[in-house]
Design an enzyme around this catalytic site. Sequence first.
Site, PDB file in Angstrom:
ATOM      1  N   LYS A 225       0.815  -1.219   0.000  1.00  0.00           N
ATOM      2  CA  LYS A 225       0.000   0.000   0.000  1.00  0.00           C
ATOM      3  C   LYS A 225       0.845   1.263   0.000  1.00  0.00           C
ATOM      4  O   LYS A 225       0.471   2.268  -0.610  1.00  0.00           O
ATOM      5  CB  LYS A 225      -0.949  -0.003   1.202  1.00  0.00           C
ATOM      6  CG  LYS A 225      -1.804  -1.266   1.328  1.00  0.00           C
ATOM      7  CD  LYS A 225      -2.568  -1.585   0.070  1.00  0.00           C
ATOM      8  CE  LYS A 225      -3.409  -2.836   0.243  1.00  0.00           C
ATOM      9  NZ  LYS A 225      -4.032  -3.287  -1.008  1.00  0.00           N
TER      10      LYS A 225
ATOM     11  N   GLU B 213      -2.593   6.518   8.320  1.00  0.00           N
ATOM     12  CA  GLU B 213      -3.319   7.502   7.535  1.00  0.00           C
ATOM     13  C   GLU B 213      -4.213   8.313   8.463  1.00  0.00           C
ATOM     14  O   GLU B 213      -4.633   7.820   9.522  1.00  0.00           O
ATOM     15  CB  GLU B 213      -4.218   6.828   6.483  1.00  0.00           C
ATOM     16  CG  GLU B 213      -3.502   6.345   5.266  1.00  0.00           C
ATOM     17  CD  GLU B 213      -4.456   5.765   4.233  1.00  0.00           C
ATOM     18  OE1 GLU B 213      -4.008   5.536   3.099  1.00  0.00           O
ATOM     19  OE2 GLU B 213      -5.631   5.538   4.557  1.00  0.00           O
TER      20      GLU B 213
ATOM     21  N   ARG C 215      -8.056  -7.529  -8.208  1.00  0.00           N
ATOM     22  CA  ARG C 215      -8.830  -8.766  -8.333  1.00  0.00           C
ATOM     23  C   ARG C 215     -10.289  -8.404  -8.545  1.00  0.00           C
ATOM     24  O   ARG C 215     -10.665  -7.238  -8.511  1.00  0.00           O
ATOM     25  CB  ARG C 215      -8.697  -9.605  -7.061  1.00  0.00           C
ATOM     26  CG  ARG C 215      -9.057  -8.798  -5.799  1.00  0.00           C
ATOM     27  CD  ARG C 215      -9.133  -9.641  -4.563  1.00  0.00           C
ATOM     28  NE  ARG C 215      -9.179  -8.866  -3.339  1.00  0.00           N
ATOM     29  CZ  ARG C 215     -10.268  -8.282  -2.847  1.00  0.00           C
ATOM     30  NH1 ARG C 215     -11.418  -8.361  -3.508  1.00  0.00           N
ATOM     31  NH2 ARG C 215     -10.223  -7.607  -1.711  1.00  0.00           N
TER      32      ARG C 215
END
Length: 581
Positions: free
Chosen positions: A119, A202, A294
């Site tokens: 990420k 975050e 995906r």
Amino acid sequence: MTKLFAKILIANRGEIAVRIIRACRELDIAPVAVYSEADAHAMHVRLAAESVAIGAAAPRESYLNGERIIEAAQRTGCAAIHPGYGFLSENATFAETVKAAGLIFIGPSPEAIRAMGVKTEALRLMRAAGVPTVPGYAGGGAAADYAVAAHQIGYPVLVKAAAGGGGKGMRIVRAASELSDSLASAQREAANAFGDGSVFLERYLESAHHVEFQIFGDQHGNVVHLFERECSIQRRHQKIIEESPSPLMDSELRAQMGAAAVAAARAVNYVNAGTVEFIVDAERHFYFLEMNTRLQVEHPITEWVTGLDLVKLQIRVAAGERLPFTQADLSQRGHAIECRIYAEGPAAGFLPSTGTLTTLTEPRAPGVRIDGGVAVGDAVTVHYDPMIAKLSVYGADREDARARMHRALADYQIVGVTTNLAYLRDMIDHPAFARGETTTNFITEYMADWQPPIEVAEALITSPGVPITPPDPDPWSHRDNFRVGGGVTYALSARGSKDGSRKNVRSAEHNLDAAMPGLVTGVLVTEGETVARGQALVLLEAMKMEIRVTAPRDGRIARLLCSVGQVVERGQTLIELADET
């Protein structure tokens, strides 16, 4: 038209394996299933043209064993492997190994998976591509570095796993005093789930909307988005209700976010199905969260509103075909809503439920779709995710779809496990949902004190024609010392006898029992040690979640009756707790 594959191996289980099998049948492709010992008689095995046993029930010995899956594909003469979602679907090494074995991986390239799978690297790429990102800290430093970064970002912050998603390794931290424990818990869970304990920070946006865009790319450089899905209603950071279009969206915001999603895909030369996830704040500013490389669980609602079959499109693109449309050819029609039907107790902190399905009556009506992977007689086990099925509906507009979902949930009957059906129905009926106020705070704000209606409990005992034994009196239904925290913490108490009497009952004051079957992943105390009320004593892993067993009172560990790596049954005593000496 390109010649498609004669045989495809499906490296997954449950409802997504069944979904892919049906798409293969419609394309005249022979579907081959793999299965663990626990799934020998599962629906996806029954429906496949062939099936291959690949190992024991534990995922790491079967569905996460890439070598055995590739051997099964080669042995059965398959040309391609479809990974579904979860398990090995976002494992770049597995995708590389599939390619090296001369097989086609039905998904993006290993390079794209790797670039977007970490990420922190994905965030760097997105910033370079001009896609807005949430302020944060890339991680990798010492605990003190995280503390400094969190202070600079400003609380609350979100701890996130660098190597995966699906809510694993994710914690909301609202104060500096919570950071150390949350980091340790998230790192441990991320390591168990993804083999990598790296985490980053975050800024946590309160009352935001979680909106994702379905993207698709082909091997000829064409990339489009297939519009958005609203995915804000979540428990444990996992979605339970999704819809398309998003009630938040207008044409201008949709165009901006759609363009950002396509830019994100082009930044990694993306091929096949993927999803770009954004968070939208109260001022309607949007930020990139992550890219799922995906197919998504919630793909049926995109199929409803676009008229496309995404699984068939995946197979065709993997075979080398061009996308049969441009962005200008695509449009949304009507409104679709999906509810995930789980074997779990919403009133008990969404604790998963195991058991055998003795009754399963699915709603059947125009505009109603069931993506399921179980039938009567099948078991929901501790080894896998507790999702039973996905229920999706389509309507001319949002209110039409909402009314249809209410009827479908009311017609759905499941006996043998606790489910979230009544909970979902109450959410769909809630005035705030009807108004489209579906933020990430929805459950906290409107459903925190939810309790199942009386008729749900009565139905378990009085269902006509169904021989049912009343469930044991259960600590998860009592208002005692039960508590759910950010790290999924459970303080356990003892159960009574089946007739409701208190005879032969050990006090919760002295014994800590497992509330459900699970794997012991951590023992945090030793015999003779003094412990304080609320202190974490044992860690269990069950159904993709970490359960932290805590002390119900101050005391001393008299006997330690479990060890790391041990599989324990529900009701098994883990610790005997004595008075302090």
